[in-house]
Design a protein around this motif. Structure first.
Motif, PDB file in Angstrom:
ATOM      1  N   ALA A 192       5.328 -23.087   4.861  1.00  0.00           N
ATOM      2  CA  ALA A 192       4.730 -22.761   6.157  1.00  0.00           C
ATOM      3  C   ALA A 192       4.138 -24.028   6.753  1.00  0.00           C
ATOM      4  O   ALA A 192       3.654 -24.904   6.042  1.00  0.00           O
ATOM      5  N   GLN A 193       4.181 -24.117   8.059  1.00  0.00           N
ATOM      6  CA  GLN A 193       3.485 -25.193   8.765  1.00  0.00           C
ATOM      7  C   GLN A 193       2.095 -24.677   9.105  1.00  0.00           C
ATOM      8  O   GLN A 193       1.945 -23.707   9.860  1.00  0.00           O
ATOM      9  N   VAL A 194       1.049 -25.284   8.521  1.00  0.00           N
ATOM     10  CA  VAL A 194      -0.323 -24.837   8.753  1.00  0.00           C
ATOM     11  C   VAL A 194      -1.052 -25.889   9.580  1.00  0.00           C
ATOM     12  O   VAL A 194      -1.083 -27.072   9.215  1.00  0.00           O
ATOM     13  N   PHE A 195      -1.620 -25.457  10.688  1.00  0.00           N
ATOM     14  CA  PHE A 195      -2.330 -26.368  11.593  1.00  0.00           C
ATOM     15  C   PHE A 195      -3.777 -25.896  11.723  1.00  0.00           C
ATOM     16  O   PHE A 195      -4.035 -24.834  12.283  1.00  0.00           O
ATOM     17  N   LEU A 196      -4.704 -26.678  11.193  1.00  0.00           N
ATOM     18  CA  LEU A 196      -6.123 -26.329  11.236  1.00  0.00           C
ATOM     19  C   LEU A 196      -6.819 -27.022  12.399  1.00  0.00           C
ATOM     20  O   LEU A 196      -6.276 -27.957  12.996  1.00  0.00           O
ATOM     21  N   ASN A 197      -8.029 -26.552  12.726  1.00  0.00           N
ATOM     22  CA  ASN A 197      -8.800 -27.096  13.859  1.00  0.00           C
ATOM     23  C   ASN A 197      -7.995 -27.074  15.160  1.00  0.00           C
ATOM     24  O   ASN A 197      -8.051 -28.007  15.959  1.00  0.00           O
ATOM     25  N   GLN A 198      -7.242 -26.003  15.331  1.00  0.00           N
ATOM     26  CA  GLN A 198      -6.395 -25.871  16.524  1.00  0.00           C
ATOM     27  C   GLN A 198      -6.833 -24.644  17.318  1.00  0.00           C
ATOM     28  O   GLN A 198      -6.856 -23.537  16.793  1.00  0.00           O
ATOM     29  N   ARG A 199      -7.165 -24.864  18.579  1.00  0.00           N
ATOM     30  CA  ARG A 199      -7.565 -23.747  19.433  1.00  0.00           C
ATOM     31  C   ARG A 199      -6.463 -23.435  20.432  1.00  0.00           C
ATOM     32  O   ARG A 199      -6.071 -24.304  21.224  1.00  0.00           O
ATOM     33  N   ILE A 200      -5.965 -22.214  20.356  1.00  0.00           N
ATOM     34  CA  ILE A 200      -4.948 -21.760  21.301  1.00  0.00           C
ATOM     35  C   ILE A 200      -5.665 -21.128  22.484  1.00  0.00           C
ATOM     36  O   ILE A 200      -6.545 -20.279  22.306  1.00  0.00           O
ATOM     37  N   ALA A 201      -5.283 -21.521  23.690  1.00  0.00           N
ATOM     38  CA  ALA A 201      -5.945 -20.997  24.894  1.00  0.00           C
ATOM     39  C   ALA A 201      -5.262 -19.757  25.436  1.00  0.00           C
ATOM     40  O   ALA A 201      -5.922 -18.865  25.980  1.00  0.00           O
ATOM     41  N   ALA A 202      -3.930 -19.684  25.293  1.00  0.00           N
ATOM     42  CA  ALA A 202      -3.202 -18.560  25.895  1.00  0.00           C
ATOM     43  C   ALA A 202      -1.815 -18.421  25.275  1.00  0.00           C
ATOM     44  O   ALA A 202      -1.282 -19.369  24.686  1.00  0.00           O
ATOM     45  N   VAL A 203      -1.271 -17.230  25.438  1.00  0.00           N
ATOM     46  CA  VAL A 203       0.126 -16.979  25.067  1.00  0.00           C
ATOM     47  C   VAL A 203       0.945 -17.090  26.343  1.00  0.00           C
ATOM     48  O   VAL A 203       0.630 -16.450  27.360  1.00  0.00           O
ATOM     49  N   GLU A 204       1.966 -17.917  26.315  1.00  0.00           N
ATOM     50  CA  GLU A 204       2.831 -18.118  27.488  1.00  0.00           C
ATOM     51  C   GLU A 204       3.918 -17.043  27.520  1.00  0.00           C
ATOM     52  O   GLU A 204       4.480 -16.674  26.472  1.00  0.00           O
TER      53      GLU A 204
END
Length: 412
Positions: A124-136
């Motif tokens: 799996a690709q795990v990305f920490l400290n990432q804030r998603i603002a919206a779903v496109e």
């Protein structure tokens, strides 16, 4: 190969990522925290009550909200399947009272280590400290469909599927800040009112803070809404500076809905005795201490901290001789032992609740896939959904099961 973004690294998100990977998708797991499973670390006082070992058919008895919605999820990824997943990946388990399942080590970190081990092995690709603002999304002749996610810095990453598993609104410090609900609303979804569940209860009585820290075991607790009896449980409860808490009270809170002032909790301090037997017991104790002051005549019946409170509630002067107490006063005291009333004013703040009640309306989610009925390629899992259960490992299992089902689903 389909590309799936999972937003939220709790049990729902991690389970979704594993299921997506095992069904041949590329799974990118995003979490705004510095580590996965941050809320899991503190569950069960750091021990992590992972699931419940009851028969899966009995699970539904402990689900408070929208139990029928969960049939597909719980039968697709059962409690046995979750237990096997943990034990096969270095987290031996044990079963305690009430069929509660814990890591043998009593360390929630071992559950998270097992999840991480699988995610690494499955690549799996795990990305920490990432804030998603919206779903496109984009509109087509077939309706609205997911196209990707937009980060807070404006960057857009394309995806075929997005699974929202950002948790509820309790314990904000662990990342459950309600951001997922905003994304769901922005996409046209209805979010039912969010309220605390499995939480302490604030009460009106002025004497309650005097008992702060006192734990009562083997008592009965009855909840009424107005005059209607809603629920009765037996077990343990705790007095606090604000009201009451502990296992019995947490369970009751799951069934309370505003206005909370409609509810009364009544404690039966001697559930093994009938009212008549209680009166006989008082007569026996009063005979034993007949020359003492009333306040010294209850030492065999109550914890010392509770005696002044019961004396006050009874209306009998504390310095009245036990042998002078009237039959009517004694009967009233027996009634207090069998029904000490607490009037609810409110629930404790949602940030102190074990779980959040409310969430994305289940009418707008396909229960067989966890896919949105409004946006193709959008899925929900865990506390994002308007489902909740009692304590005992049921809520984490619901998170894992809905996440797994969302991850498996390749439609859209």
């Amino acid at each position: 190969m389909k590309k799936t973004a999972i937003i939220g690294g709790g049990p729902a998100g991690m389970s979704a990522a594993i299921a997506a990977l095992r069904s041949g998708q590329q799974a990118d797991l995003y979490d705004q925290n510095e580590k996965l499973g941050k809320k899991l670390y503190i569950t069960g006082k750091g021990r992590c009550n992972l699931t419940n070992h009851c028969d899966i058919s009995e699970f539904f008895d402990s689900i408070v909200t929208n139990k029928n919605f969960l049939y597909s999820a719980l039968y697709t990824f059962t409690n046995d399947a979750l237990m096997d997943l943990m034990e096969e990946n270095g987290c031996p388990l044990k079963i305690e009272r009430g069929e509660r399942v814990f890591p043998k080590s009593d360390k929630s970190s071992d559950v998270i280590k097992a999840y991480r081990k699988i995610l690494e092995r499955e690549r799996a690709q795990v990305f920490l400290n990432q804030r998603i603002a919206a779903v496109e999304t984009a509109k087509s002749s077939e309706g609205v469909k997911v196209t990707g996610v937009r980060f807070e810095n404006g960057r857009i990453e394309n995806y075929d599927r997005v699974i929202l598993a950002t948790g509820g609104r309790s314990y904000i410090s662990t990342g459950s800040d309600g951001s997922g609900f905003k994304m769901a609303r922005d996409l046209g979804h209805r979010v039912t009112p969010l309220r605390p569940s499995l939480v302490g209860v604030n009460t009106q009585e002025a004497w309650v803070p005097e008992l702060q820290g006192l734990s009562l075991r083997n008592v009965g607790l009855t909840m009424k809404q107005g005059r209607k009896k809603i629920r009765h449980e037996a077990g343990e409860m705790l007095f606090t500076h604000f009201g009451v808490s502990g296992p019995l009270v947490l369970t009751m809170s799951a069934f309370m809905k505003p206005p909370y002032e409609d509810y009364t909790l009544t404690i039966d301090l001697k559930p093994a005795l009938s009212m008549e037997q209680m009166d006989v017991r008082l007569q026996r104790d009063f005979e034993k201490y007949h020359n003492k002051h009333f306040i010294n005549g209850l030492v065999d019946l109550l914890p010392s901290k509770m005696i002044p409170v019961m004396v006050k509630c009874s209306g009998i002067p504390e310095d009245k001789r036990v042998n002078q107490i009237t039959r009517e006063e004694r009967r009233h005291l027996a009634e207090l032992f069998k029904g000490l009333a607490l009037h609810v004013t409110s629930l404790q703040d949602i940030n102190t609740a074990i779980i959040t009640s409310g969430g994305v309306d289940v009418k707008e989610i396909d229960p067989s896939t966890m896919e949105s009925k409004l946006v193709r390629g959008l899925y929900f899992a865990g506390e994002m959904i308007d489902v909740d259960a009692l304590t005992g490992g049921f809520n984490i299992q619901i998170a894992a099961s809905t996440g797994w089902l969302a991850g498996l689903s390749e439609e859209g």
